[in-house]
Design a protein around this motif. Structure first.
Motif, PDB file in Angstrom:
ATOM      1  N   TRP A 133       0.808  -1.219   0.000  1.00  0.00           N
ATOM      2  CA  TRP A 133       0.000   0.000   0.000  1.00  0.00           C
ATOM      3  C   TRP A 133       0.842   1.270   0.000  1.00  0.00           C
ATOM      4  O   TRP A 133       0.458   2.288  -0.582  1.00  0.00           O
ATOM      5  CB  TRP A 133      -0.979  -0.011   1.171  1.00  0.00           C
ATOM      6  N   LYS A 134       2.005   1.214   0.653  1.00  0.00           N
ATOM      7  CA  LYS A 134       2.866   2.402   0.676  1.00  0.00           C
ATOM      8  C   LYS A 134       3.388   2.719  -0.722  1.00  0.00           C
ATOM      9  O   LYS A 134       3.421   3.895  -1.130  1.00  0.00           O
ATOM     10  CB  LYS A 134       4.034   2.185   1.640  1.00  0.00           C
ATOM     11  N   ALA A 135       3.782   1.691  -1.449  1.00  0.00           N
ATOM     12  CA  ALA A 135       4.248   1.895  -2.825  1.00  0.00           C
ATOM     13  C   ALA A 135       3.111   2.388  -3.715  1.00  0.00           C
ATOM     14  O   ALA A 135       3.321   3.219  -4.609  1.00  0.00           O
ATOM     15  CB  ALA A 135       4.840   0.597  -3.378  1.00  0.00           C
ATOM     16  N   VAL A 137       0.597   4.254  -2.755  1.00  0.00           N
ATOM     17  CA  VAL A 137       0.419   5.681  -2.442  1.00  0.00           C
ATOM     18  C   VAL A 137       1.441   6.505  -3.222  1.00  0.00           C
ATOM     19  O   VAL A 137       1.111   7.561  -3.792  1.00  0.00           O
ATOM     20  CB  VAL A 137       0.556   5.933  -0.929  1.00  0.00           C
ATOM     21  N   ALA A 138       2.679   6.028  -3.251  1.00  0.00           N
ATOM     22  CA  ALA A 138       3.735   6.741  -3.975  1.00  0.00           C
ATOM     23  C   ALA A 138       3.424   6.796  -5.470  1.00  0.00           C
ATOM     24  O   ALA A 138       3.613   7.845  -6.110  1.00  0.00           O
ATOM     25  CB  ALA A 138       5.082   6.059  -3.732  1.00  0.00           C
ATOM     26  N   VAL A 139       2.946   5.696  -6.029  1.00  0.00           N
ATOM     27  CA  VAL A 139       2.607   5.659  -7.458  1.00  0.00           C
ATOM     28  C   VAL A 139       1.466   6.622  -7.753  1.00  0.00           C
ATOM     29  O   VAL A 139       1.506   7.388  -8.725  1.00  0.00           O
ATOM     30  CB  VAL A 139       2.219   4.224  -7.895  1.00  0.00           C
ATOM     31  N   CYS A 140       0.434   6.599  -6.907  1.00  0.00           N
ATOM     32  CA  CYS A 140      -0.724   7.480  -7.092  1.00  0.00           C
ATOM     33  C   CYS A 140      -0.302   8.948  -7.050  1.00  0.00           C
ATOM     34  O   CYS A 140      -0.685   9.746  -7.922  1.00  0.00           O
ATOM     35  CB  CYS A 140      -1.770   7.184  -6.024  1.00  0.00           C
ATOM     36  N   ALA A 141       0.493   9.297  -6.042  1.00  0.00           N
ATOM     37  CA  ALA A 141       0.959  10.686  -5.914  1.00  0.00           C
ATOM     38  C   ALA A 141       1.828  11.086  -7.105  1.00  0.00           C
ATOM     39  O   ALA A 141       1.707  12.202  -7.634  1.00  0.00           O
ATOM     40  CB  ALA A 141       1.731  10.852  -4.613  1.00  0.00           C
ATOM     41  N   ALA A 142       2.696  10.167  -7.532  1.00  0.00           N
ATOM     42  CA  ALA A 142       3.585  10.452  -8.658  1.00  0.00           C
ATOM     43  C   ALA A 142       2.786  10.687  -9.939  1.00  0.00           C
ATOM     44  O   ALA A 142       3.092  11.608 -10.715  1.00  0.00           O
ATOM     45  CB  ALA A 142       4.562   9.296  -8.853  1.00  0.00           C
TER      46      ALA A 142
END
Length: 361
Positions: A133-135, A137-142
């Motif tokens: 889930w942390k990755a 979140v990073a993908v979504c934000a990116a």
């Protein structure tokens, strides 16, 4: 969906019903403003409907794959389902009544609602399976940040980019270069190539809500409401720099629509899953065969528009002879026609549900 959350089924059904409602007015010349898309920047209630469905796709992916052992068969099923959705969408765009029952190749629109659902489902499902889930979140934000930077700051052939409907808008520019004549409009497509990227972020935000619903956290309703208000606020702040725009599927549009989806889901969740209130059965029926009902509504609407009755179509004849009257306004006639169409498909969904017919696409 295992361990079904009733609110998700109801929300899916509401979304499908609204998709059918806004797509089937009696006449496009007389439609109440909330049932039309925004001309360009900004949004109306109608602009919320499609992102709501992609948001629910993300939630459904969590329930489908969260505890499932992933094998080669899992990936094959994901690919096959995506191709089915894309194929159905291309069929809708290409079908015509004259032999060989397909438009000339140059006249076929390649993008579409079902095509975008297929692509978004594919990429979101693969990302969910591969990343924690942390990755995610990073993908979504990116995705959201990079899309904004690309659209707003990267020059096009030496010209400053714009968010307006113009040749130096990156989404329009790429659609014209890649799709050519295969677009909804001559200069852009609301389900175009570049704007599909942030649509994946919409589904990823649904994934995060799905993970919350499956978690053991208490006070989920409060968390959902807080998350929804936060997304809505952030989206409207971002609107000052990257306008809310469905045709571009702007990053602010992603946040605002996900915010509204989360808030609405929170309310439904509180009454249906927390308080166990029995309501919304009619929407559960529609949601159980969501893609099937949507496809049929789109296909039959197209048939009604193509089949001629005198100097008009089946659609035109029905609307003029059954719904247009001097004692009511044309806008009321138009919405009553749309509600009739919705009622028909809800009844069809009910019959399918009662007969335990669930058509998986």
């Amino acid at each position: 969906m295992k361990n079904r959350v009733v609110s998700v089924d109801i929300f899916r059904g509401i979304t499908i019903v609204l998709m059918i409602l806004v797509n089937n007015p009696g006449t496009w010349s007389s439609v109440y403003a909330p049932f039309l898309h925004a001309d360009w920047h900004g949004y109306t209630p109608t602009d919320l409907v499609f992102p709501f469905f992609l948001f629910i796709v993300g939630i459904s992916i969590v329930y489908a794959y969260h505890t499932k052992e992933v094998t080669g068969k899992t990936y094959r099923k994901i690919v096959i389902r995506s191709l089915k959705l894309i194929g159905l969408g291309l069929f809708l765009g290409a079908f015509t009544l004259s032999f060989p029952f397909f438009k000339d190749f140059n006249d076929i629109r390649f993008p579409g609602v079902l095509q975008r659902i297929g692509l978004v489902f594919f990429f979101t499902a693969i990302l969910f399976i591969k990343l924690n889930w942390k990755a995610l979140v990073a993908v979504c934000a990116a995705i959201l940040i990079m899309y904004w930077l690309w659209m707003g700051f990267v020059p096009i052939n030496g010209t400053a980019p714009t968010f307006d409907r113009a040749p130096n808008n990156w989404a329009n520019f790429i659609d014209l270069k890649v799709l050519g004549s295969h677009m909804w409009k001559t200069d852009y497509d609301p389900e175009g190539v570049l704007s599909t990227l942030p649509a994946i972020a919409t589904s990823l935000l649904g994934v995060f809500v799905g993970l919350l619903l499956k978690s053991t956290y208490k006070k989920k309703t409060q968390i959902l409401l807080l998350l929804g208000v936060s997304l809505l606020t952030a989206g409207h702040i971002w609107d000052l720099f990257f306008p809310i725009n469905k045709a571009l599927w702007s990053s602010s549009f992603v946040l605002v629509t996900a915010g509204w989806a989360t808030i609405i889901l929170a309310v439904i969740y509180y009454f249906s899953d927390v308080k166990n209130k029995k309501f919304g059965g009619v929407f559960k029926y529609a949601g159980a065969n969501a893609i099937t009902v949507f496809f049929l509504s789109s296909f039959i609407a197209k048939l009604f528009a193509l089949i001629k009755v005198g100097n008009t179509s089946v659609h035109g004849w029905l609307f003029k002879n059954l719904y247009v009257h001097q004692f009511i306004s044309l806008k009321i006639s138009s919405i009553v026609y749309a509600l009739t169409v919705v009622t028909f498909y809800v009844l069809l969904a009910y019959v399918l549900y009662r007969k335990k017919i669930f058509i998986k696409v």
